[in-house]
Design an enzyme around this catalytic site. Structure first.
Site, PDB file in Angstrom:
ATOM      1  N   GLY A   1      23.754  -4.685  93.598  1.00 55.48           N
ATOM      2  CA  GLY A   1      24.564  -3.461  93.620  1.00 55.48           C
ATOM      3  C   GLY A   1      26.041  -3.768  93.450  1.00 55.48           C
TER       4      GLY A   1
ATOM      5  N   THR B   1      30.134   1.574  82.841  1.00 54.62           N
ATOM      6  CA  THR B   1      30.099   2.238  84.148  1.00 54.62           C
ATOM      7  C   THR B   1      30.343   1.227  85.270  1.00 54.62           C
ATOM      8  OG1 THR B   1      27.688   2.066  84.119  1.00 54.62           O
ATOM      9  CG2 THR B   1      28.637   4.166  83.444  1.00 54.62           C
TER      10      THR B   1
ATOM     11  N   GLY C   1      28.536  -0.976  93.810  1.00 54.02           N
ATOM     12  CA  GLY C   1      29.341   0.184  94.212  1.00 54.02           C
ATOM     13  C   GLY C   1      30.396  -0.135  95.248  1.00 54.02           C
ATOM     14  N   GLU C   2      30.190  -1.173  96.036  1.00 54.12           N
ATOM     15  CA  GLU C   2      31.077  -1.387  97.176  1.00 54.12           C
ATOM     16  C   GLU C   2      31.927  -2.647  97.102  1.00 54.12           C
ATOM     17  OE1 GLU C   2      28.868   0.571 100.858  1.00 54.12           O
ATOM     18  OE2 GLU C   2      27.515  -0.055  99.273  1.00 54.12           O
TER      19      GLU C   2
ATOM     20  N   PRO D   1      28.152  -2.317  81.256  1.00 56.75           N
ATOM     21  CA  PRO D   1      29.503  -2.813  81.539  1.00 56.75           C
ATOM     22  C   PRO D   1      30.547  -1.704  81.640  1.00 56.75           C
ATOM     23  CG  PRO D   1      28.672  -3.703  79.443  1.00 56.75           C
ATOM     24  CD  PRO D   1      27.561  -2.891  80.052  1.00 56.75           C
TER      25      PRO D   1
ATOM     26  N   ILE E   1      26.179   9.879  91.946  1.00 56.82           N
ATOM     27  CA  ILE E   1      27.339  10.399  92.687  1.00 56.82           C
ATOM     28  C   ILE E   1      28.626  10.131  91.911  1.00 56.82           C
ATOM     29  CG2 ILE E   1      26.128  10.231  94.865  1.00 56.82           C
ATOM     30  CD1 ILE E   1      27.765   7.738  95.548  1.00 56.82           C
ATOM     31  N   GLY E   2      28.475  10.029  90.586  1.00 55.02           N
ATOM     32  CA  GLY E   2      29.615   9.708  89.734  1.00 55.02           C
ATOM     33  C   GLY E   2      29.575   8.257  89.305  1.00 55.02           C
ATOM     34  N   THR E   3      28.550   7.563  89.772  1.00 53.90           N
ATOM     35  CA  THR E   3      28.431   6.126  89.546  1.00 53.90           C
ATOM     36  C   THR E   3      27.867   5.781  88.175  1.00 53.90           C
ATOM     37  OG1 THR E   3      26.388   6.434  90.747  1.00 53.90           O
ATOM     38  CG2 THR E   3      28.212   5.458  91.950  1.00 53.90           C
TER      39      THR E   3
HETATM   40 MO1  MOS Z   1      28.046   3.559 100.679  1.00 54.16          MO
HETATM   41  S1  MOS Z   1      29.426   3.573 102.202  1.00 54.16           S
HETATM   42  O1  MOS Z   1      26.796   2.730 101.481  1.00 54.16           O
HETATM   43  O2  MOS Z   1      27.529   5.114 100.349  1.00 54.16           O
END
Ligand code: MOS
Length: 693
Positions: free
Chosen positions: A654, A586, A656-657, A584, A461-463
């Site tokens: 993870g 990304t 991402g958050e 590192p 998703i762009g990650t």
């Molecule tokens: Mo994230 S809010 O779990 O896609």
């Protein structure tokens, strides 16, 4: 650098440049709306203009007669659904209206302009009922979330709080916010009479299919979802929303035609989810040395009558700090509003605002440095369950950050620094996010004349999945990255779990690592063309025995203009403990992106819901402000060099958050240090800092 050079340096831990980058800049990486299809038609929705009531008449005659129109969909002629339990996705079942913006129908036409024009020709007459879209702490409709828990108690909070030497008792709020990925939610749907094909912008092709199939009553094997590239999601594409369902219903009504629908930016504010606003009542009781003896956290979050989504703001307070006596309550208030959904670290992101500003207030009340206060209340075991953490390194993050940010030179006194008319302050807050891993993903490795094909229905998703998962596979197969050809984003590939909850890479990698092991044990290091093996991600056994979380620390410096109250961030630093870092380059983007989104949360993001009409007034990027380059100063993200074997075979958690969690509180705390004004409601707007207001 050629692609071959790029792939030479592909070991896990290397900052491999994005493999999908060249295709993206050349326009060769198709997003959902861009897949070439024959014979497309275009959908434009019709949305309710009242927040509650009933459409007594939907007059489609002018639309049907309008040029280019091939179909008009309404509750009267919408295809049957096999399951209508999901109030968000069971659309066009009746003329009842549960929120403003709810779909009442759609026009499908030969061009997007014809569809949009004809949709405007549809006239709806309503019987309007009173609506309620205002969140209040004492709302009579407040209730425990269906998924629980509504209350968590340890020890005797009431007695401990009453006896505490120092007490903080304050209320905080976080606003409604909307995800605004650059790519809006888009779908192309085609039904050929036996197979439904979707090109969709989604964080998980298989999860989207398993959500849609039972509702449609179509065997999952007859649904194919394709999504190789996604232009951002932040959670809003983690589950299918009504826009995808509407496009599917149109496709079912128009066999052989490819129905295309791109949600407009304005429609995103009522259709594709949002972060529910929260009200937080935080009570901290402590000894004069800063030790927390009583921790109370009462959270109330907006939810929707149409479908419940609980924004669990109590989550981070459950694990962040020690404290023998604890009472946490969570309520949701179902209102006549659109359905909330995931937005980057749901629960943790709003919950850390109240908790981490309250910690700053406790630091001020006790005269203890905010970093020292957090370290004194650090805990090696989960304060609720007593389980050990997976090597919790919150204190290391705080200490390393303090050193890099030159925290030691800070004068703790508010309003102690200025430059011209600008007051300058610094603040700190902790970060946290669970280290979850999902079971069920399957990877298939096949040796072909072009090398190793590694197939799994994962999402990028762009990650950076294209890149990082290639690195993981190359390492697992002990070959250079150039010998790996990754395939993702298609339900024709083996099952993969969602790119959500910061679980993606760790979960998919577990499948890839198992598949690589099996491949080598079956076929050795010199396989024949066609040699194949599969591997499946199992449950993480450590999740049963340990409390698995990542931690971090945010530092922010802000300036606030004395005369105008204008607030700006000068610099931010984030230090994270997130296990092994696969790439590192990304990873840094993920952390910095999360921190930037935290800056947006702190200073600008708020969806203004008009209580009279129940819609978000500032429903576009001209008025819903997200940070742009000019708003984003020096943001630095760094991490501890570590591996976490409890997180899984990759040793990675993870990322991402966690970058957003706590970032807004660090900025709010810095604003207090700059000005002496304690702002407990986000976003921090200039008014709060004006003299005599
Ligand atoms: Mo994230 S809010 O779990 O896609």
């Amino acid at each position: 650098m050629t692609m071959a050079d790029r792939l030479q340096t592909s070991a896990v831990g290397t900052g491999t440049v994005r493999l999908d980058g060249p295709d993206k800049v050349r326009g060769l990486a198709p997003y959902a709306y861009e897949h070439p299809v024959d014979d497309p038609v275009f959908l434009s929705p019709v949305q309710a203009e009242i927040a509650r009531g009933r459409a007594v008449d939907i007059d489609t005659s002018a639309a049907e007669a309008s040029a280019g129109v091939v179909h008009v969909l309404t509750p009267t002629n919408a295809p049957e659904l096999a399951d209508t339990e999901d109030g968000e996705l069971a659309i066009l079942r009746s003329n009842e209206i549960g929120f403003r913006g709810q779909y009442l129908g759609a026009v499908i036409a030969e061009t997007p302009e014809q569809a949009r024009h004809a949709a405007e020709l549809i006239t709806v007459s309503y019987v309007q009922d009173d609506h309620d879209v205002e969140l209040r702490e004492d709302h009579p409709g407040a209730r425990e979330p269906e998924s629980g828990p509504g209350e968590i108690t340890v020890g005797d909070f009431g007695a401990a709080f009453a006896e505490a030497e120092i007490r903080i008792d304050a209320r905080y709020s976080t606003p409604m916010e909307h995800n605004n990925p650059m790519e809006p939610h888009t779908t192309i749907a085609r039904w050929d009479g036996s197979t439904l094909t979707l090109w969709a912008s989604t964080q998980g092709v298989h999860p989207a299919r398993s959500t849609l199939a039972p509702i449609l009553g179509i065997d999952p094997d007859r649904i194919r979802i394709i999504s190789p590239h996604v232009g951002g999601g932040f959670g809003s594409k983690g589950v299918p929303h009504a826009d995808m369902m509407l496009t599917v219903l149109a496709a079912l009504a128009l066999p052989e035609r490819a129905v295309k629908h791109a949600v407009t930016r304005q429609q995103m504010f009522s259709i594709t989810g949002y972060r529910a606003p929260t009200l937080q009542h935080v009570r901290l009781g402590a000894r004069s040395d800063g030790t927390i003896t009583a921790l109370g956290f009462d959270a109330v979050a907006m939810s929707s009558q149409t479908k419940e989504f609980p924004e669990l703001a109590i989550k981070p307070a459950r694990i962040m700090y020690s404290g023998d006596n604890r009472r946490l309550t969570q309520r949701v208030v179902p209102l006549d509003v659109p359905v909330p959904s995931w937005m980057r670290a749901p629960g943790e992101t709003p919950g850390m605002v109240g908790l981490e500003i309250a910690m700053d207030e406790l630091a001020e009340a006790t005269g203890i440095d905010p970093i020292e206060l957090r370290i004194r209340n650090d805990t090696p075991t989960d304060p609720e369950t007593g389980r050990s953490f997976n090597r919790r390194r919150l204190a290391d993050c705080l200490r390393l950050g303090a050193e890099r940010f030159e925290w030691g030179e800070r004068n703790p006194e508010p309003r102690s620094r200025c430059r011209g008319e600008w007051l300058i302050g610094t603040g700190v807050a902790s970060a946290t996010y669970p280290a979850n891993r999902q079971a069920g993903s399957v990877a298939r490795i096949r040796f072909t004349k072009d090398g190793y094909e590694v197939a799994i229905g994962a999402a990028d998703i762009g990650t950076g999945t294209w890149t990082a998962l290639t690195q993981v596979a190359a390492d697992a197969l002990e070959v250079p990255g150039a010998e790996v050809r990754l395939r993702i984003g298609d339900t024709d590939l083996p099952n993969a779990t969602v790119a959500g909850g910061s679980t993606g890479l760790a979960s998919w990698s577990a499948a890839v690592l198992t598949a690589a092991q099996t491949f080598r044990s079956l076929h050795g290091h010199d396989p024949e063309i066609g040699a194949e093996a599969e591997g499946k991600a199992e449950e993480n056994p450590a999740a049963e025995t340990h409390s698995l979380h990542s931690f971090g620390a945010h530092f922010a410096e802000v300036r606030v203009h004395e005369a105008t109250g204008e607030i700006r961030v000068n610099r931010m630093l984030g230090v994270f403990s997130a296990g092994r870092i696969v790439n590192p380059r990304t990873a840094r983007s993920q952390f910095v992106g999360g921190m930037t989104m935290g800056l947006g949360m702190a200073l600008m993001e708020i969806s203004e819901l008009d209580p009279r009409f129940g819609h978000v007034v500032n429903h576009d990027l001209a008025e819903y402000h997200v940070p742009t380059n000019a708003d984003v100063p020096a943001i630095e993200a760094t991490w501890l060099d570590e591996e976490d074997p409890l997180a899984g075979p990759l040793g990675a958690r993870g990322i991402g958050e966690i970058g957003i969690v706590g970032a807004a509180a660090a900025i709010a705390n810095a604003a207090h240090h700059a000005t002496g004004v304690r702002c407990r409601d986000l976003p921090l707007l200039a008014d709060a800092f004006l003299p005599n207001t």
